[in-house]
Design a protein around this motif. Sequence first.
Motif, PDB file in Angstrom:
ATOM      1  N   ARG A 186       1.143  -1.866  -0.272  1.00  0.00           N
ATOM      2  CA  ARG A 186      -0.242  -0.177   0.035  1.00  0.00           C
ATOM      3  C   ARG A 186       0.887   1.748   0.043  1.00  0.00           C
ATOM      4  N   THR A 187       1.833   1.258   0.671  1.00  0.00           N
ATOM      5  CA  THR A 187       2.640   2.006   0.573  1.00  0.00           C
ATOM      6  C   THR A 187       3.412   2.650  -0.112  1.00  0.00           C
ATOM      7  N   LEU A 188       4.006   1.700  -1.603  1.00  0.00           N
ATOM      8  CA  LEU A 188       4.811   1.153  -2.987  1.00  0.00           C
ATOM      9  C   LEU A 188       3.511   1.943  -3.705  1.00  0.00           C
ATOM     10  N   THR A 189       2.453   2.034  -4.069  1.00  0.00           N
ATOM     11  CA  THR A 189       1.642   2.183  -4.669  1.00  0.00           C
ATOM     12  C   THR A 189       1.056   3.350  -4.657  1.00  0.00           C
ATOM     13  N   ALA A 190       0.669   4.611  -2.595  1.00  0.00           N
ATOM     14  CA  ALA A 190       0.404   5.411  -3.129  1.00  0.00           C
ATOM     15  C   ALA A 190       1.845   6.191  -3.292  1.00  0.00           C
ATOM     16  N   ALA A 191       3.365   5.496  -3.262  1.00  0.00           N
ATOM     17  CA  ALA A 191       3.966   6.525  -3.127  1.00  0.00           C
ATOM     18  C   ALA A 191       3.812   6.933  -5.066  1.00  0.00           C
ATOM     19  N   ALA A 192       3.713   5.854  -5.315  1.00  0.00           N
ATOM     20  CA  ALA A 192       4.034   6.050  -6.529  1.00  0.00           C
ATOM     21  C   ALA A 192       2.765   6.879  -7.126  1.00  0.00           C
ATOM     22  N   ARG A 193       0.971   6.836  -6.758  1.00  0.00           N
ATOM     23  CA  ARG A 193       1.214   7.415  -7.027  1.00  0.00           C
ATOM     24  C   ARG A 193       0.739   8.927  -7.078  1.00  0.00           C
ATOM     25  N   SER A 194       1.058   9.467  -5.707  1.00  0.00           N
ATOM     26  CA  SER A 194       1.255  10.796  -5.142  1.00  0.00           C
ATOM     27  C   SER A 194       2.201  11.976  -5.375  1.00  0.00           C
ATOM     28  N   HIS A 195       3.587  10.807  -6.015  1.00  0.00           N
ATOM     29  CA  HIS A 195       4.793  11.364  -6.158  1.00  0.00           C
ATOM     30  C   HIS A 195       4.491  10.458  -8.120  1.00  0.00           C
ATOM     31  N   ARG A 196       4.734  10.579  -8.645  1.00  0.00           N
ATOM     32  CA  ARG A 196       4.424   9.915 -10.029  1.00  0.00           C
ATOM     33  C   ARG A 196       5.725   8.584 -10.707  1.00  0.00           C
ATOM     34  N   ILE A 197       6.255   8.432  -9.663  1.00  0.00           N
ATOM     35  CA  ILE A 197       7.344   7.299  -9.679  1.00  0.00           C
ATOM     36  C   ILE A 197       6.382   6.065 -10.052  1.00  0.00           C
ATOM     37  N   THR A 198       7.261   5.978 -11.218  1.00  0.00           N
ATOM     38  CA  THR A 198       7.420   4.711 -11.440  1.00  0.00           C
ATOM     39  C   THR A 198       8.170   3.115 -11.434  1.00  0.00           C
ATOM     40  N   VAL A 199       7.356   2.711 -11.060  1.00  0.00           N
ATOM     41  CA  VAL A 199       7.665   0.805 -10.200  1.00  0.00           C
ATOM     42  C   VAL A 199       7.547   0.266 -11.197  1.00  0.00           C
ATOM     43  N   ILE A 200       8.638  -0.690 -11.261  1.00  0.00           N
ATOM     44  CA  ILE A 200       8.947  -2.317 -11.911  1.00  0.00           C
ATOM     45  C   ILE A 200       9.145  -3.298 -10.445  1.00  0.00           C
ATOM     46  N   LEU A 201       8.165  -4.201 -11.330  1.00  0.00           N
ATOM     47  CA  LEU A 201       8.131  -4.690  -9.873  1.00  0.00           C
ATOM     48  C   LEU A 201       8.424  -6.116 -10.149  1.00  0.00           C
ATOM     49  N   ALA A 202       9.399  -6.790  -9.644  1.00  0.00           N
ATOM     50  CA  ALA A 202       9.938  -8.046 -10.181  1.00  0.00           C
ATOM     51  C   ALA A 202       9.073  -9.653  -8.711  1.00  0.00           C
ATOM     52  N   THR A 203       8.462 -10.101  -8.912  1.00  0.00           N
ATOM     53  CA  THR A 203       7.474 -10.942  -8.342  1.00  0.00           C
ATOM     54  C   THR A 203       7.201 -12.682  -9.124  1.00  0.00           C
ATOM     55  N   HIS A 204       7.392 -13.193  -7.616  1.00  0.00           N
ATOM     56  CA  HIS A 204       6.027 -14.785  -8.606  1.00  0.00           C
ATOM     57  C   HIS A 204       4.894 -14.491  -8.021  1.00  0.00           C
ATOM     58  N   ASP A 205       4.127 -13.701  -6.837  1.00  0.00           N
ATOM     59  CA  ASP A 205       3.543 -13.769  -6.271  1.00  0.00           C
ATOM     60  C   ASP A 205       2.164 -13.380  -6.777  1.00  0.00           C
ATOM     61  N   ALA A 206       1.296 -13.828  -6.977  1.00  0.00           N
ATOM     62  CA  ALA A 206      -0.213 -13.435  -7.924  1.00  0.00           C
ATOM     63  C   ALA A 206      -0.540 -11.827  -7.513  1.00  0.00           C
ATOM     64  N   ASP A 207      -0.549 -11.983  -5.651  1.00  0.00           N
ATOM     65  CA  ASP A 207      -0.897 -11.158  -4.965  1.00  0.00           C
ATOM     66  C   ASP A 207      -0.092  -9.863  -4.967  1.00  0.00           C
ATOM     67  N   VAL A 208       0.886 -10.516  -5.284  1.00  0.00           N
ATOM     68  CA  VAL A 208       2.177  -8.643  -5.409  1.00  0.00           C
ATOM     69  C   VAL A 208       1.556  -7.832  -6.561  1.00  0.00           C
ATOM     70  N   ALA A 209       2.087  -9.053  -7.350  1.00  0.00           N
ATOM     71  CA  ALA A 209       1.249  -8.905  -9.194  1.00  0.00           C
ATOM     72  C   ALA A 209       0.478  -8.135  -8.948  1.00  0.00           C
ATOM     73  N   ALA A 210      -0.676  -8.039  -8.526  1.00  0.00           N
ATOM     74  CA  ALA A 210      -2.073  -7.490  -8.548  1.00  0.00           C
ATOM     75  C   ALA A 210      -2.873  -6.494  -8.475  1.00  0.00           C
ATOM     76  N   VAL A 211      -1.215  -5.480  -8.142  1.00  0.00           N
ATOM     77  CA  VAL A 211      -1.380  -4.440  -6.832  1.00  0.00           C
ATOM     78  C   VAL A 211      -0.696  -3.464  -9.018  1.00  0.00           C
ATOM     79  N   ALA A 212      -0.460  -4.088  -9.545  1.00  0.00           N
ATOM     80  CA  ALA A 212       0.162  -2.551 -10.730  1.00  0.00           C
ATOM     81  C   ALA A 212      -1.273  -2.488 -11.788  1.00  0.00           C
ATOM     82  N   ASP A 213      -0.211  -1.720 -12.742  1.00  0.00           N
ATOM     83  CA  ASP A 213      -1.010  -0.949 -13.321  1.00  0.00           C
ATOM     84  C   ASP A 213      -1.466  -2.525 -15.160  1.00  0.00           C
TER      85      ASP A 213
END
Length: 244
Positions: A186-213
Amino acid sequence: MVAPPDNDVLWARSLHHTHSGSPALSGVSLGVREGEILAVTGPRGCGKTTLLRCLSGQLVPQDGEVWFNSAPVHTMNALQRERLRRDRLGWIDPHPTLVPELRAWENAALPLLLRGSSYRAAKAAAMEWLERLDIGDCARKRPAALLQAQRQRVAIARALVPMPAVLFADEPTAPLHRADRAQVLRTLTAAARSHRITVILATHDADVAAVADRTLHLLDGRRVNADAVRLHDAEGRDACSLSV
């Protein structure tokens, strides 16, 4: 050499890289826009970390192009790439690497201190992110006195403190329990949205991937569709059941 599209902050074309003769990336291309969260998924060993390292300038691909805004990262020398990572990019490892002699807030403030920011400003920024990650009360502790999950949050704060243009997160929630994982995401996604930070998130966890655009799937170093990854996972489970 063709410049990337204007609306992509990070762009790569036909990346190839091998490790000890084994292909890690085979022709991967992608574009990521400012403020977008992109999940890179796939089974372990599929090339996720290699892709992030090539995109961030830690590795130079053996073939292909990487562009950050209008700058060709793949043609930069080692010093230019180091400056780019220091000034514009952030990185989170699966397991935190902190300076043992420094307190938690000093570890989090380190990128700003290395840039020459004042002690007061660096500490204020570090404390803000430690509070947002619910570890403000650990600010004066050194890494040895912290739990693994707390150390990971300090490492995440350190990556966010300088407000990078692009944040690379390689399995950032791997050492965290499920409840901690949700709060950090939640903190990572909030930072990305509020500060226009591009996030490239490597994961094999479907729940983690679900937060991505958007999600990019890798399998054996190649970009594939989701069905190919699901088939690979199903075959792996079937093989395991037959071997029992």
